[in-house]
Design an enzyme around this catalytic site. Sequence first.
Site, PDB file in Angstrom:
ATOM      1  CD  GLU A  73     -37.249 -21.050  -0.993  1.00  0.00           C
ATOM      2  OE1 GLU A  73     -36.109 -21.270  -0.506  1.00  0.00           O
ATOM      3  OE2 GLU A  73     -38.165 -20.532  -0.328  1.00  0.00           O
ATOM      4  CD  GLU A  96     -37.328 -25.145   2.434  1.00  0.00           C
ATOM      5  OE1 GLU A  96     -38.115 -26.058   2.120  1.00  0.00           O
ATOM      6  OE2 GLU A  96     -36.793 -24.398   1.597  1.00  0.00           O
TER       7      GLU A  96
HETATM    8  N1  T1G Z   1     -26.738 -27.779   3.770  1.00  0.00           N
HETATM    9  C1  T1G Z   1     -25.542 -28.175   4.256  1.00  0.00           C
HETATM   10  N2  T1G Z   1     -25.031 -29.424   4.064  1.00  0.00           N
HETATM   11  C2  T1G Z   1     -25.793 -30.289   3.368  1.00  0.00           C
HETATM   12  C3  T1G Z   1     -27.062 -29.944   2.846  1.00  0.00           C
HETATM   13  C4  T1G Z   1     -27.528 -28.624   3.071  1.00  0.00           C
HETATM   14  N3  T1G Z   1     -28.681 -28.197   2.577  1.00  0.00           N
HETATM   15  N4  T1G Z   1     -27.563 -31.038   2.214  1.00  0.00           N
HETATM   16  C5  T1G Z   1     -26.643 -32.000   2.329  1.00  0.00           C
HETATM   17  N5  T1G Z   1     -25.587 -31.565   3.021  1.00  0.00           N
HETATM   18  C6  T1G Z   1     -24.366 -32.310   3.329  1.00  0.00           C
HETATM   19  C7  T1G Z   1     -24.648 -33.508   4.225  1.00  0.00           C
HETATM   20  O1  T1G Z   1     -24.620 -33.122   5.586  1.00  0.00           O
HETATM   21  C8  T1G Z   1     -23.499 -34.425   3.865  1.00  0.00           C
HETATM   22  O2  T1G Z   1     -22.336 -33.929   4.530  1.00  0.00           O
HETATM   23  C9  T1G Z   1     -23.289 -34.166   2.371  1.00  0.00           C
HETATM   24  O3  T1G Z   1     -23.861 -32.861   2.114  1.00  0.00           O
HETATM   25  C10 T1G Z   1     -23.984 -35.169   1.503  1.00  0.00           C
HETATM   26  O4  T1G Z   1     -25.348 -35.175   1.930  1.00  0.00           O
HETATM   27  C11 T1G Z   1     -33.944 -20.731   2.128  1.00  0.00           C
HETATM   28  C12 T1G Z   1     -33.757 -22.156   4.387  1.00  0.00           C
HETATM   29  C13 T1G Z   1     -29.807 -33.310  -1.283  1.00  0.00           C
HETATM   30  C14 T1G Z   1     -31.119 -35.416  -1.012  1.00  0.00           C
HETATM   31  O5  T1G Z   1     -33.345 -29.968   3.539  1.00  0.00           O
HETATM   32  O6  T1G Z   1     -31.901 -33.927   1.560  1.00  0.00           O
HETATM   33  O7  T1G Z   1     -33.105 -24.295   1.751  1.00  0.00           O
HETATM   34  O8  T1G Z   1     -21.893 -35.974   5.911  1.00  0.00           O
HETATM   35  O9  T1G Z   1     -25.356 -37.599   2.572  1.00  0.00           O
HETATM   36  O10 T1G Z   1     -27.625 -38.885   0.280  1.00  0.00           O
HETATM   37  O11 T1G Z   1     -35.952 -21.863   2.017  1.00  0.00           O
HETATM   38  O12 T1G Z   1     -28.441 -34.115   1.179  1.00  0.00           O
HETATM   39  O13 T1G Z   1     -20.716 -35.642   3.728  1.00  0.00           O
HETATM   40  O14 T1G Z   1     -20.170 -34.151   5.690  1.00  0.00           O
HETATM   41  O15 T1G Z   1     -27.507 -36.278   2.419  1.00  0.00           O
HETATM   42  O16 T1G Z   1     -26.813 -37.703  -1.874  1.00  0.00           O
HETATM   43  C15 T1G Z   1     -33.426 -27.362   2.610  1.00  0.00           C
HETATM   44  C16 T1G Z   1     -31.066 -31.474   2.639  1.00  0.00           C
HETATM   45  C17 T1G Z   1     -32.381 -26.543   3.301  1.00  0.00           C
HETATM   46  C18 T1G Z   1     -32.074 -30.790   1.712  1.00  0.00           C
HETATM   47  C19 T1G Z   1     -28.632 -35.481  -1.154  1.00  0.00           C
HETATM   48  N6  T1G Z   1     -32.806 -28.477   1.927  1.00  0.00           N
HETATM   49  N7  T1G Z   1     -30.231 -32.415   1.925  1.00  0.00           N
HETATM   50  O17 T1G Z   1     -28.619 -36.712  -0.441  1.00  0.00           O
HETATM   51  O18 T1G Z   1     -26.192 -36.815   0.310  1.00  0.00           O
HETATM   52  S1  T1G Z   1     -33.074 -25.174   4.140  1.00  0.00           S
HETATM   53  C20 T1G Z   1     -32.800 -29.717   2.488  1.00  0.00           C
HETATM   54  C21 T1G Z   1     -30.739 -33.617   1.487  1.00  0.00           C
HETATM   55  C22 T1G Z   1     -33.465 -24.114   2.877  1.00  0.00           C
HETATM   56  C23 T1G Z   1     -34.563 -22.088   2.073  1.00  0.00           C
HETATM   57  C24 T1G Z   1     -34.290 -22.928   3.252  1.00  0.00           C
HETATM   58  C25 T1G Z   1     -29.728 -34.543   0.864  1.00  0.00           C
HETATM   59  C26 T1G Z   1     -29.842 -34.664  -0.670  1.00  0.00           C
HETATM   60  P1  T1G Z   1     -21.198 -35.000   4.999  1.00  0.00           P
HETATM   61  P2  T1G Z   1     -26.148 -36.548   1.896  1.00  0.00           P
HETATM   62  P3  T1G Z   1     -27.291 -37.634  -0.471  1.00  0.00           P
END
Ligand code: T1G
Length: 702
Positions: free
Chosen positions: A107, A127
């Site tokens: 975004e 999301e």
């Molecule tokens: N927020 C907080 N922590 C996150 C995070 C996030 N978005 N994404 C990953 N982490 C943490 C995860 O818990 C882990 O922590 C570490 O980072 C490594 O993650 C306004 C409201 C990007 C593909 O849904 O899909 O945006 O265990 O093991 O395998 O519209 O992380 O080390 O303590 O998954 O390399 C939408 C979620 C949010 C993407 C990387 N975004 N993340 O994968 O690492 S809502 C998502 C992923 C939003 C807006 C809305 C994956 C990754 P720890 P990982 P990875």
Amino acid sequence: MTSLVDLTRDGVVAVITLNSPPVNALGAALRHGLQERLEEAIADDSVTVILITSSSSLFSAGADISEFSAGNFAAEPFLPVLLNQIEASPKLIVAAINGAAFGGGLEVALACHYRIALAGAKLGLPEVTLGIIPGAGGTQRLPRLAGPKTAVEMIASGKPVSAKQALASGIVDRLHEGDEDFLAAAVVYANQLLVEKAPLRTCADLTVDRSDLPDNYFNEFRQSIARKTKGYYAPERCIQAVEAACALPLKEGLKKEAELFQECMNTPEARAQQHMFFAERQCAGIPDIPKNTSLREIKTVGIIGAGTMGGGIAMNFINAGIPVRLLEVKQDALDRGLAAIQKNYDISVKRGRFTAEQVAERMALLQGTLSYQDLADVDLVIEAVFENMQLKQQIFAQLDEVCKPGAILASNTSTLDVDAIAAVTKRPEDVIGLHFFSPANVMRLLEIVRGEKTADDVVLTTLKMARTINKIGVVVGICFGFVGNRMLEPYMREAMRLVLEGATPEQVDGVLTKFGLAMGVLSMIDLAGNDVSHLVRESHREDIAHDPSYQLISDKLYELGRYGQKTGRGFYIYDGREKLADSEVDEMAKQVAAELGITRRSISDEEIFERCIFMLINEGADILNEGIALRSSDCDIVWVNGYGFPAFRGGPMQYADEIGLDKVLESINRYRTQLGDYGTMWFKPSPLLERLVAEEKKFGDI
Ligand code: T1G
């Protein structure tokens, strides 16, 4: 790089770099830093174009999900407001997407005037997998750039697209191939835009192109996803948000998006799905094993048993490019096993999942053998033979003689004592349980059964191996059934007892599928095979000798050779793909009830639901209390990924926290008195459940 967001200069180009490992989650601090650098760059007269990029291998994972439960997502600077500020910039802003741009990360890029992406980058709005919708303009800007069809498919599925697809869809304007410095290429592109006097192009100036949108498109799209999104709240709101983008100017559309976003954020489904997101990642943490423990290498794998499980397990490894030696005791069994694997792949080719070449590559990694000597140098052996302790012990004694020092010796047992298997070897520290779930090449769950003497590095090595073969590894302790099958026992017991007491199999299964289970438990027994569950019953008759009542119908069906789907009849009659009620099962239930002196009665759906689901939860509490599971979210991961518990409920323990542990405890105590001797015998509240209710705590608090 020092701060969360850096501002550097390259001529007239200001480069704003996100630098908040591990994923540039757009928490309040990062948003604040981005806003500060943006305002600095806009105020700097020597700057004429601004680049936004990242210092890590990904662009941004979006909003900081951990802020949601604390309510900090809306903390200043509120992301949607910040993105409107980017879009309203008087200077050109270019997003240099150097890696994954997900959710709010994408975004941010959509609010910029232009976008250049590295060829390997992935772009998505996931999301919906968190029970919400994009909340910072994604549902309004994406349809304007990519069209409503691409937008609604991406947003309602949450699936990312490649940078190449993004270029073709109009989401990005330039693709950067090759290895030379991406940032340098982005600066060149930014300067090029200046030379071309590219306009400050914003989504506010665009309307959604509906020229190729059929009149009834969105309703037909709703129908097309109805089955797989049944029970989920957010997908429908994704569609409504994109419909709004088609009808409203950007400003009004953003308001509609904000309303729908908030609606979703306040649902139990959103809390459940966000719980699952973190639960999946917490599985990898083993409190008493240091994260930096060095791991063993797994370059080749030996599998013993070329049956359904052994064959499925083998496919996981060759799919990941790891050579497998598949051992059987007889040539015809080995040939059958290899042929079954080939057949599985041939079906995948027909379905377009693999090409013939990809299958050939995989099969080339698979070597059949009748000799244990061929396992002498493998790094991991997985035994996948019948659930018979003596047989398993014979095999492990032989492996102990043959396998190289340091080889990991694993059993795929689903219930048996891994310590008793390890005890026949001279290397119990190398022995572990790897409980795959059938079909092993499909189900993501892997229970990693830690023996008393299993070495720490073996535990962490198998956890990493699980990720390599695209499984979710959950470390569990040793008891009958570990976590999943132990919780299955009371859940199944109540279902079968309820049929004795007056419910029908279709009523019981109907209640469970209405709640969201992929399959009712009696249908599940028919699928797995009543002959298989009979073997499990045989292996622990003494544990239930005091009340075998609930197993009598299954035993009768077994004696009649009615194993379920595999024989065309079990709790149900199977006519091709159709599943029909079997009146003989009802008659059987009446007869057994009469023999046991059980007075049959009409049973409410609520009683069926509470007795099955609350006893499942209660067993999970006992498992936690005994330390067999490390955390309640592990039980949730096991049941969502191994038994079809609905993800939009967050797993049994999250569901209990959501409705209140006091309600669960009150029901269990009510049935304890209402159900006479049976209730007294089986409805024993877990001490942990009682303690948490007394302390007004949740499973998630421990
Ligand atoms: N927020 C907080 N922590 C996150 C995070 C996030 N978005 N994404 C990953 N982490 C943490 C995860 O818990 C882990 O922590 C570490 O980072 C490594 O993650 C306004 C409201 C990007 C593909 O849904 O899909 O945006 O265990 O093991 O395998 O519209 O992380 O080390 O303590 O998954 O390399 C939408 C979620 C949010 C993407 C990387 N975004 N993340 O994968 O690492 S809502 C998502 C992923 C939003 C807006 C809305 C994956 C990754 P720890 P990982 P990875």
